[in-house]
Design a protein around this motif. Structure first.
Motif, PDB file in Angstrom:
ATOM      1  N   TYR A  98       0.785  -1.241   0.000  1.00 20.31           N
ATOM      2  CA  TYR A  98       0.000   0.000   0.000  1.00 20.31           C
ATOM      3  C   TYR A  98       0.815   1.287   0.000  1.00 20.31           C
ATOM      4  O   TYR A  98       0.518   2.202  -0.769  1.00 20.31           O
ATOM      5  CB  TYR A  98      -1.054  -0.040   1.117  1.00 20.31           C
ATOM      6  CG  TYR A  98      -2.202  -0.917   0.711  1.00 20.31           C
ATOM      7  CD1 TYR A  98      -2.177  -2.277   1.015  1.00 20.31           C
ATOM      8  CD2 TYR A  98      -3.237  -0.408  -0.069  1.00 20.31           C
ATOM      9  CE1 TYR A  98      -3.198  -3.090   0.587  1.00 20.31           C
ATOM     10  CE2 TYR A  98      -4.252  -1.230  -0.506  1.00 20.31           C
ATOM     11  CZ  TYR A  98      -4.229  -2.575  -0.179  1.00 20.31           C
ATOM     12  OH  TYR A  98      -5.227  -3.397  -0.626  1.00 20.31           O
ATOM     13  N   PRO A  99       1.862   1.393   0.848  1.00 20.52           N
ATOM     14  CA  PRO A  99       2.693   2.593   0.729  1.00 20.52           C
ATOM     15  C   PRO A  99       3.288   2.755  -0.667  1.00 20.52           C
ATOM     16  O   PRO A  99       3.394   3.864  -1.189  1.00 20.52           O
ATOM     17  CB  PRO A  99       3.790   2.365   1.764  1.00 20.52           C
ATOM     18  CG  PRO A  99       3.198   1.458   2.766  1.00 20.52           C
ATOM     19  CD  PRO A  99       2.284   0.545   1.997  1.00 20.52           C
ATOM     20  N   LEU A 136       0.721   4.127  -2.953  1.00 21.54           N
ATOM     21  CA  LEU A 136       0.536   5.563  -2.698  1.00 21.54           C
ATOM     22  C   LEU A 136       1.651   6.376  -3.328  1.00 21.54           C
ATOM     23  O   LEU A 136       1.429   7.419  -3.947  1.00 21.54           O
ATOM     24  CB  LEU A 136       0.481   5.825  -1.195  1.00 21.54           C
ATOM     25  CG  LEU A 136       0.295   7.304  -0.839  1.00 21.54           C
ATOM     26  CD1 LEU A 136      -1.026   7.813  -1.380  1.00 21.54           C
ATOM     27  CD2 LEU A 136       0.355   7.496   0.657  1.00 21.54           C
ATOM     28  N   LYS A 137       2.870   5.864  -3.194  1.00 19.64           N
ATOM     29  CA  LYS A 137       4.010   6.596  -3.753  1.00 19.64           C
ATOM     30  C   LYS A 137       3.870   6.736  -5.257  1.00 19.64           C
ATOM     31  O   LYS A 137       4.075   7.808  -5.829  1.00 19.64           O
ATOM     32  CB  LYS A 137       5.291   5.845  -3.400  1.00 19.64           C
ATOM     33  CG  LYS A 137       6.559   6.472  -3.929  1.00 19.64           C
ATOM     34  CD  LYS A 137       7.744   6.111  -3.015  1.00 19.64           C
ATOM     35  CE  LYS A 137       9.047   6.547  -3.630  1.00 19.64           C
ATOM     36  NZ  LYS A 137       9.619   5.578  -4.564  1.00 19.64           N
ATOM     37  N   GLU A 161       1.177   6.669  -6.930  1.00 17.38           N
ATOM     38  CA  GLU A 161       0.081   7.583  -7.230  1.00 17.38           C
ATOM     39  C   GLU A 161       0.532   9.030  -7.059  1.00 17.38           C
ATOM     40  O   GLU A 161       0.187   9.901  -7.856  1.00 17.38           O
ATOM     41  CB  GLU A 161      -1.105   7.285  -6.300  1.00 17.38           C
ATOM     42  CG  GLU A 161      -2.377   7.947  -6.777  1.00 17.38           C
ATOM     43  CD  GLU A 161      -3.585   7.476  -5.983  1.00 17.38           C
ATOM     44  OE1 GLU A 161      -3.437   6.552  -5.153  1.00 17.38           O
ATOM     45  OE2 GLU A 161      -4.668   8.033  -6.193  1.00 17.38           O
ATOM     46  N   GLN A 162       1.335   9.291  -6.013  1.00 15.67           N
ATOM     47  CA  GLN A 162       1.848  10.645  -5.798  1.00 15.67           C
ATOM     48  C   GLN A 162       2.739  11.080  -6.955  1.00 15.67           C
ATOM     49  O   GLN A 162       2.777  12.253  -7.332  1.00 15.67           O
ATOM     50  CB  GLN A 162       2.638  10.730  -4.490  1.00 15.67           C
ATOM     51  CG  GLN A 162       1.758  10.771  -3.263  1.00 15.67           C
ATOM     52  CD  GLN A 162       2.556  10.731  -1.981  1.00 15.67           C
ATOM     53  OE1 GLN A 162       3.721  10.336  -1.960  1.00 15.67           O
ATOM     54  NE2 GLN A 162       1.940  11.137  -0.894  1.00 15.67           N
ATOM     55  N   GLU A 163       3.479  10.116  -7.532  1.00 13.12           N
ATOM     56  CA  GLU A 163       4.354  10.456  -8.643  1.00 13.12           C
ATOM     57  C   GLU A 163       3.594  10.618  -9.940  1.00 13.12           C
ATOM     58  O   GLU A 163       4.129  11.122 -10.915  1.00 13.12           O
ATOM     59  CB  GLU A 163       5.406   9.362  -8.835  1.00 13.12           C
ATOM     60  CG  GLU A 163       6.515   9.427  -7.817  1.00 13.12           C
ATOM     61  CD  GLU A 163       7.404   8.204  -7.896  1.00 13.12           C
ATOM     62  OE1 GLU A 163       7.210   7.391  -8.822  1.00 13.12           O
ATOM     63  OE2 GLU A 163       8.268   8.070  -7.028  1.00 13.12           O
ATOM     64  N   GLY A 164       2.369  10.129  -9.974  1.00 15.20           N
ATOM     65  CA  GLY A 164       1.578  10.307 -11.181  1.00 15.20           C
ATOM     66  C   GLY A 164       1.653   9.133 -12.139  1.00 15.20           C
ATOM     67  O   GLY A 164       1.149   9.207 -13.259  1.00 15.20           O
TER      68      GLY A 164
END
Lengths: 114, 914
Positions: free
Chosen positions: A51-52, A55-56, A58-61
């Motif tokens: 999961y982390p 998320l990472k 997703e944060q990077e696009g």
């Protein structure tokens, strides 16, 4: 401790991206199962560590997510590769291949006599 | 790009609320349920399936934590938590918080106030566009005679240059983007008589060339500025008024533009209003600006020109202050080499031979007045800044001791946190957050103190008489200073206690019941001792400055300063000249003498102790007094009848100046003792004659009729100079501005009003200005010393108070810690006095160490300030003794109270206290 985690997160990221590339949009459970399956149980990771990483990414696009309905009519969050993610995957693939090539050469040297 | 995007998302993530949390929980739960279903399919029971799913998944909470760390900025989140916790802690201990914040506010506020003053004087630049490009010209001359190129009677000091130089720069200086001239009309506060619709008042003016406003980048608030066209001969008389003048006299109405006012009798029309923040390039703030062209009524350049047409053409008459703007990219030294040549040309053109020892041109960037102010206040400002810094250090030490005391009561809490797994770095970070928060609160409060105190300070220093171009309102620099000082203070006093707290031995802390051993007190002792040491420096300085001020103020002046009202009139500006003007002064004397409550009245050219003076070479019938080329040592003062009687000066031989002398124009003079001793030692100077100037002119000589006691002239320090008081009324005299002195029988508040009425009776168009008492004049003269004395005493008292609080606080706490020990001692038979002494010994010991450490530092500092002292040496023994006594007394008193409390401990209760 920290270093190991970062390297680990890196390889996991590639696996996630590739999985999404091949399978198309998937939920977290599906990605985890696929990774287990492909690595043929050489890798046994706790599913939670995914999961982390998701998320990472997703944060990077590289990926996006949205709620949807799974095969069993269950509400689940689905992840999907973006165009930027595809490009990132290509770049990572190239990088890995180069790295393994270089390391392989060094390792091959050892068994020679020069 | 990726990192940027990620950073942004993490920042946004740190602010996210509860919704995302719920989403995450739901997602994880759905994942675990899918795992469970799979396990059930494989044949496990429901309970086993779920358990196996949880094992495969890993720790849910751990996952959530990792997720949160990834989502937000962990450091940022930690900081927010720390701040909230610190605020809660502050609320729970209101007394501690209040005392700490107050101490810090006083320390930081004092520093900020003085820094804003420092900023206004030293750091700020002129409110014009691109002030760094402005240059001002002055000349430097070697010792020697300039008379070949410069008239003795011209201009002000070395900032005045001939008009021809301006023309040369304007026409030929390629490195200047522009050049302008500005010349004061008259001097401080009493330059011009302005009449607005029948009401006369005094104002300052400045004559400027057409480029002045445009080069400085000043746009008028309404109307227009002075332009080149206003300088041509025959164009109408126009003036631009200052913003302050506009608000004061015209109420800020735009109809002021176009109105006509009379200046020194000549009508001018107002064409514009200057912007508000501009207050001129001089020390005096101009109220009006005029075009620079021959206008004798405006009395530019202070002293007289032969005829003012010639002032423009006469190369030897130096009266213009010249400024300019550098072209971009040009340095001042490049400019100097070009203009040096032009300057030389302009002053030597037309001379047959070039004289040796010509003055050289110099270029500076700050305007002349800032130079003067900066030189004047540089030393006192630095002293004040050091003093304020010391007070802040003492305040820091105080708060540090408070923190150390409080930290001891939090040892358990910190122990538990360390046991759970917090790193020492996190603990220190959290404690530092608390102290920085305290000091930021103190800083905010201190900023308020400083805002209020800054203008008070400025008035203390500059005095209320003069207007000033200084502006102490806080700007970004001051705010930044306050912020930095607050932060630094917080770290400074917080670090040691935080470090100490985090270094605790876990096992001891958690298992220990009550410590009956004396706790380590090294740190507190050091802190209190350093507070005492710093206070020694402050008290000693305060003592020295106080005594300096007292000594100066208590001096014998040679005249009586009580009940003496001073004011000035300048008849020339109202159209008087020659004998009429002289007669006017005598008329005023008569009229005022008749007022009830007036004992006597007189006038003099220079008011005593105003800082002004009149020196000149002189000659008696025996020859010149000072050899040519040497500085003038003789001071002159033109005085009216009954001068010595009114001022209270004793005439030792002969008589003073009488109305007979002034009215018949029979010129007489009275010399003072020093003068008589210098030039007529062992003889009687009465009967000899003296004239002003290098050569003795019999037709313009004054007969010496008396010898007066020595009296101060222009400054409080220094011995009275050799003075000659000459009677005013001789036929060759011209109408001059005079300062009247009225000796009242008793102190009278309404005297000024009745004097003003009396003058209006004589001539309604004659304003009086600069009304003050002699005592106020002296206060002004001692302004700096008074300020230093008051402020350093304030800081000294503050330091003593802080030390008292510190000693009381630490000893109180120590007593509380040692209650058990004291109980045992008393149970074993110790007497009360012994217990009191045991505690008091602490405080006296610490004070002693502090004194021994602080005295050498104090003496070293006082050496630095020795030049400002008067009547005390830098090692004055009485002051040292006083400092020691005060600090010992403080330590004894503030230590006695906790000691007393200790002695009242009930042994039984103390032993049970464990």
């Amino acid at each position: 401790m920290k270093e190991k985690n970062e390297v680990w997160q890196g390889t996991l990221a590639i696996m996630v991206l590739r999985t999404l590339d091949v399978l198309g949009p998937q939920h977290g459970y599906g990605i985890a199962c696929r990774i287990e399956q492909i690595s043929q149980d050489l890798l046994s990771v706790n599913h939670g560590t995914l999961y982390p990483v998701l998320l990472k990414l997703e944060q990077e696009g590289s990926i996006t997510s949205e709620w949807g309905v799974s095969e069993n009519n269950r509400r689940a969050r689905f992840y999907r590769l973006t165009r930027a993610g595809k490009k990132a995957l290509q770049a990572e693939k190239l990088h890995w291949e180069q790295t393994t090539e270089i390391i392989a050469r060094f390792l091959a040297l050892e068994s020679g006599s020069e | 790009m990726k990192t940027l995007r990620r950073a942004w998302n993490r920042f946004a993530g740190s602010l996210v609320g509860q919704r995302r949390e719920a989403d995450l929980a739901e997602e994880l739960e759905s994942h675990i349920r899918m795992l469970t279903e799979e396990n059930v399919r494989r044949g496990m029971s429901a309970v086993e399936a779920r358990r196996a799913a949880l094992v495969t998944f890993g720790g849910v909470e751990a996952t959530k934590e990792s997720y949160r760390d990834q989502r937000g900025l962990p450091a940022f989140a930690a900081l927010r938590r720390d701040i909230r916790y610190a605020l809660r802690g502050m609320r729970r201990n209101p007394v501690f918080t209040a005392v700490a914040v107050l101490c810090l506010a006083l320390g930081i506020g004092a520093n900020t106030a003085i820094f804003s003053l420092f900023n206004a004087v030293m750091l700020r630049s002129l409110p014009v566009s691109h002030p760094e490009q402005l240059v001002f010209f002055h000349y430097v001359h070697p010792d020697g005679d300039l008379s070949a190129v410069r008239r003795l009677s011209s201009g002000y000091g070395n900032t005045s240059l001939p008009y021809a130089t301006y023309e040369a720069f304007r026409d030929h200086a390629r490195m200047l983007a522009g050049v302008f001239v500005f010349v004061s009309s008259g001097t401080e506060g009493n330059g011009l008589t302005v009449d607005i619709g029948g009401r006369p008042l005094t104002a300052d003016g400045e004559m400027v060339t057409g480029e002045y406003f445009s080069l400085l980048g000043l746009t008028p608030v309404c109307g227009r500025a002075i332009a080149d066209s206003d300088l041509t001969a025959g164009s109408p008389n126009v003036a631009v008024i200052s913003h302050r003048f506009w608000l004061r006299e015209f109420g800020g109405e735009t109809s002021a533009v176009g109105r006509s006012v009379t200046v020194n009798g000549v009508p001018f029309s107002i064409i514009g209003v200057a912007p508000p923040e501009f207050s001129g390039l001089h020390g005096t703030v101009p109220d009006l600006w005029f075009p620079l062209r021959p206008m004798p009524a405006l009395r530019p350049w202070g002293s007289r020109a032969a005829s003012n047409e010639s002032a423009f053409a006469d190369r030897r008459y130096w009266w213009c202050a010249i400024g300019g703007r550098l072209k971009p990219g040009v340095t001042r030294s490049q400019l100097l080499s070009e203009t040096q040549y032009l300057f030389r040309q302009s002053i030597t053109a037309g001379l047959d031979k070039v004289p040796p020892n010509l003055p050289t041109l110099a270029v500076s960037d700050a305007s002349p007045v800032f130079e003067l102010l900066r030189r004047q206040f540089s030393v006192p400002l630095r002293i004040l800044m050091i003093t304020a810094a010391l007070v802040l250090l003492i305040a820091c030490a105080n708060v540090a001791t408070l923190l150390v005391a409080r930290a001891k009561s939090r040892q358990k809490e910190i122990g538990v946190r360390l046991a759970i797994g917090a790193s020492r770095a996190r603990i220190i970070g959290q404690l530092l957050t608390e102290s920085v928060l305290l000091s930021l609160c103190g800083g905010a409060l201190g900023l308020l103190f400083a805002l209020w105190g800054g203008s008070v300070l400025l008035r203390l220093i500059i005095g209320t008489r003069h207007t000033t171009p200084l502006n102490v309102s806080p700007d970004v620099t001051v705010l930044a200073f306050a912020a930095v000082v607050s932060l630094a203070t917080g770290v400074l006093f917080g670090l040691a206690p935080a470090y100490r707290s985090a270094r605790t031995d876990l096992a001891r802390q958690l298992t220990e019941v009550a410590s009956s051993t004396t706790p380590r007190r090294g740190l507190t002792r050091t802190l209190v001792a350093s507070q005492v040491a710093l206070s020694v420096v402050l008290l000693f300085g305060a003592g020295l400055f106080l005594r300096t001020f007292r000594n100066l103020d208590a001096q014998k002046l040679g005249f009586e300063r009580q009940n003496l009202l001073l004011f000035e009139v300048d008849p020339e500006r109202s159209g008087y000249s020659g004998a009429r003007g002289i007669a006017l002064h005598n008329q005023l004397l008569e009229r005022i003498q008749r007022l009830p409550g007036v004992r006597s009245v007189t006038f003099s050219q220079v008011a005593l102790l105003s800082g002004d003076r009149n020196t000149s070479p002189g000659a008696t019938d025996r020859g010149a007094l000072t050899p040519p080329g040497q500085p003038d040592e003789v001071y002159y003062n033109r005085v009216g009848p009954r001068f010595f009687e009114t001022m209270g000066m004793r005439v030792l031989l002969g008589r003073g100046v009488t109305s007979h002398d002034t009215q018949t124009g029979h010129p007489t003079a009275v010399v003072n003792q020093s003068w008589a001793r210098a030039y007529f030692p062992n003889e009687n100077p009465i009967g000899h004659r003296i004239s002003v100037g290098q050569k003795f002119i019999p037709q313009q000589a004054y007969e010496i009729v008396g010898v007066a006691e020595d009296a101060k002239y222009h400054e409080m320090r220094g011995a009275p100079p050799r003075t000659v008081y000459i009677s005013y009324g001789a036929t060759w005299e011209r109408t001059r501005r005079m300062c009247f002195a009225v000796r009242a029988a008793v102190a009278q508040g309404a005297l000024a009003a009745s004097v003003s009425d009396a003058i209006r009776d004589v001539d309604p168009n004659l304003p009086l200005f600069n009304v003050r008492t002699q005592r106020q004049q002296i206060e002004q003269a001692l302004g700096q010393e008074r300020m230093l004395a008051h402020l350093s005493s304030f800081f000294g008292a503050l330091a003593v108070l802080l030390v008292a609080i510190g000693i009381y606080g630490t000893l109180s706490y120590a007593v509380t810690q040692r209650t058990g020990e004291i109980g045992i001692r008393m149970a074993l038979g110790a007497r009360r006095m012994a217990v009191v002494w045991m505690i008091l010994r602490e405080s006296l010991l610490v004070a002693g160490i502090g004194l021994v450490a602080g005295l050498p530092v104090a003496l070293a500092f006082s050496r630095l300030a020795a030049s400002t002292l008067f009547g005390v040496t830098a090692y004055d023994r009485a002051t040292i003794a006083a400092t020691v006594i005060i600090l010992c007394a403080t330590a004894a008193v503030s230590g006695f109270l906790p000691a007393n409390r200790a002695s009242r401990v009930d042994p039984i209760r103390a032993l049970r206290h464990e």
